[in-house]
Enzyme design. Structure first.
Site, PDB file in Angstrom:
ATOM      1  N   ASP A  89     -11.476  -4.169   3.318  1.00 61.28           N
ATOM      2  CA  ASP A  89     -12.396  -3.065   3.085  1.00 61.28           C
ATOM      3  C   ASP A  89     -13.845  -3.472   3.330  1.00 61.28           C
ATOM      4  OD1 ASP A  89     -10.484  -1.190   2.531  1.00 61.28           O
ATOM      5  OD2 ASP A  89     -10.588  -1.420   0.360  1.00 61.28           O
ATOM      6  N   LYS A  96       0.558   3.443  -3.210  1.00 57.55           N
ATOM      7  CA  LYS A  96      -0.673   4.145  -3.569  1.00 57.55           C
ATOM      8  C   LYS A  96      -0.362   5.539  -4.120  1.00 57.55           C
ATOM      9  CE  LYS A  96      -4.306   2.359  -0.498  1.00 57.55           C
ATOM     10  NZ  LYS A  96      -5.256   2.751   0.572  1.00 57.55           N
ATOM     11  N   ASP A 146     -14.817   6.683   1.786  1.00 58.00           N
ATOM     12  CA  ASP A 146     -14.967   5.542   2.684  1.00 58.00           C
ATOM     13  C   ASP A 146     -14.247   4.329   2.105  1.00 58.00           C
ATOM     14  OD1 ASP A 146     -15.983   4.108   4.938  1.00 58.00           O
ATOM     15  OD2 ASP A 146     -17.759   5.382   4.876  1.00 58.00           O
ATOM     16  N   ASP A 147     -14.272   3.210   2.839  1.00 60.11           N
ATOM     17  CA  ASP A 147     -13.470   2.055   2.483  1.00 60.11           C
ATOM     18  C   ASP A 147     -14.021   1.280   1.294  1.00 60.11           C
ATOM     19  OD1 ASP A 147     -11.337   1.926   4.638  1.00 60.11           O
ATOM     20  OD2 ASP A 147     -13.150   2.154   5.830  1.00 60.11           O
ATOM     21  N   ASP A 169     -10.269   1.165   8.016  1.00 63.92           N
ATOM     22  CA  ASP A 169      -9.066   0.355   8.204  1.00 63.92           C
ATOM     23  C   ASP A 169      -7.835   1.194   7.896  1.00 63.92           C
ATOM     24  OD1 ASP A 169      -9.339   0.377   5.423  1.00 63.92           O
ATOM     25  OD2 ASP A 169      -8.885  -1.742   5.178  1.00 63.92           O
ATOM     26  N   CYS A 217       0.809  -1.221   0.000  1.00 66.99           N
ATOM     27  CA  CYS A 217       0.000   0.000   0.000  1.00 66.99           C
ATOM     28  C   CYS A 217       0.842   1.270   0.000  1.00 66.99           C
ATOM     29  CB  CYS A 217      -0.939  -0.010   1.202  1.00 66.99           C
ATOM     30  SG  CYS A 217      -2.249  -1.249   1.073  1.00 66.99           S
ATOM     31  N   GLY A 235     -11.129 -14.232 -12.614  1.00 66.01           N
ATOM     32  CA  GLY A 235     -10.504 -12.924 -12.512  1.00 66.01           C
ATOM     33  C   GLY A 235      -9.993 -12.438 -13.849  1.00 66.01           C
ATOM     34  N   HIS A 236      -8.969 -11.620 -13.817  1.00 65.44           N
ATOM     35  CA  HIS A 236      -8.427 -11.020 -15.038  1.00 65.44           C
ATOM     36  C   HIS A 236      -6.923 -10.837 -14.884  1.00 65.44           C
ATOM     37  CE1 HIS A 236      -8.512  -8.811 -18.795  1.00 65.44           C
ATOM     38  NE2 HIS A 236      -7.846  -7.813 -18.226  1.00 65.44           N
ATOM     39  N   SER A 237      -6.191 -11.023 -15.967  1.00 66.78           N
ATOM     40  CA  SER A 237      -4.738 -10.864 -15.938  1.00 66.78           C
ATOM     41  C   SER A 237      -4.276 -10.068 -17.145  1.00 66.78           C
ATOM     42  CB  SER A 237      -4.040 -12.227 -15.918  1.00 66.78           C
ATOM     43  OG  SER A 237      -4.333 -12.955 -17.104  1.00 66.78           O
TER      44      SER A 237
END
Length: 334
Positions: A95, A17, A50-51, A228, A14, A143-145
């Site tokens: 989250d 970010k 917000d989260d 969080d 993180c 998912g995605h890659s």
């Protein structure tokens, strides 16, 4: 051949970010545009950062269920691919917990330098994410890659909650204590790991501990306000909470818990650029006159998969301060 995943990315976890001030400039003006014929009622959106987003569906007159949607992904924060997968998944699920919900289903988000790093490592990353979702009772399906110059991994997560018992960052009230469910210091220890290769099992344990029990305890205790602690650090996320709630937060710096070795890592200079940007952003809004720069940096340390900051008390979580009526600053550190 041994691969140090943290060496294939410019940042880690993180801490990579986009800085909070820059991010707020980017999203400013993107609120208030309601869709045509929406399926549900938007309960929590972009307004206060917000989260996660929350939408009420399948119910009128204040009933129904709140659908929670969030996503999180980042570059490697540790060298071990399985641990990175576990940390990234735990962080993404957080989250949902920070809103008082339970994750239901997630999908993988993967960026991989396919001509640089072997796919055997990808399998370990994905296995880590799968194991965490399994422990959380959350389906992980597909998912995605993309082929990416830097490795990145995370999840898009959908959860559910009681729309009348959401934990929000704009619901803080004066006179309420502040509790923190995980110790700080992950950021400086991860920076030391990236630079030296040393491992810190306690930091990994913190980052792979789900916030599920803490969230349930908060909901059971009637808590209304929480967030969080991740990439913007304790000061950054608390500033957003206090600003959204119209209160001032008073922090007892001596009561804030830290992982063993965090102060040593700070003293040796292992401070990420993200942490310094965090402190620069919040400094105009925080009274830091009674602490030195080192203490301020620890309070702003960019966390990965940190704990919940709860406006209330739950068993096992130290009280680190309280909310008071709004004063000159959003945060006062004592």
């Amino acid at each position: 051949m041994t691969y140090r995943l943290t060496q294939y990315a410019h940042g880690g976890g993180c801490a990579c970010k986009i800085p909070p001030g820059e991010l707020e400039d980017v999203v400013r003006g993107l609120t208030g545009a309601a869709p045509r014929n929406p399926v549900g009622e938007l309960l929590v959106g972009l307004d206060d950062g917000d989260d996660a987003a929350a939408v009420r569906i399948d119910g009128g007159s204040g009933g129904g269920v709140a659908l929670i949607a969030t996503t999180d992904f980042f570059t490697p924060v540790v060298d071990d691919p399985y641990d990175w997968g576990r940390i990234a998944a735990t962080n993404a699920l957080s989250d949902v917990y920070a809103m008082g919900g339970r994750p239901v289903v997630a999908v993988n988000l993967l960026g991989w330098p396919r001509e640089v790093l072997p796919f055997e490592l990808v399998s370990e990353v994905l296995r880590g994410g799968l194991d965490v979702c399994g422990a959380a009772g959350c389906h992980l399906a597909g998912g995605h890659s993309v082929d990416d110059p830097e490795p990145k991994y995370g999840l898009a997560v959908t959860g559910v909650a009681d729309p009348n018992r959401l934990l929000r960052n704009d619901a803080g009230k004066p006179g309420v204590p502040l509790s923190l469910t995980k110790p700080l210091g992950v950021g400086v220890l991860n920076s030391r790991h990236k630079n030296t290769g040393e491992t810190f099992p306690e930091a990994i344990a913190v980052m792979t501990t789900l916030n599920a029990d803490a969230a349930q305890a908060a909901v059971d205790a009637g808590v209304e306000c929480a967030t969080d602690i991740t990439g913007f650090g304790l000061l950054g996320h608390l500033h957003k909470l206090a600003r959204a709630s119209g209160v001032t937060a008073v922090i007892d710096s001596a009561a804030v818990p830290y992982i063993d070795g965090a102060r040593e890592a700070l003293a040796q200079g292992y401070v990420s650029g993200g942490t310094r940007r965090n402190l620069g952003w919040v400094a105009p809004h925080v009274d830091l006159t009674v602490v030195d720069e080192d203490e301020a940096l620890l309070l702003a340390d960019a966390q990965t998969s940190g704990g919940l900051l709860i406006a209330g008390e739950i068993p096992g979580a130290p009280v680190i301060g309280e909310l008071v009526p709004r004063g000159e600053h959003t945060i006062v550190v004592r």
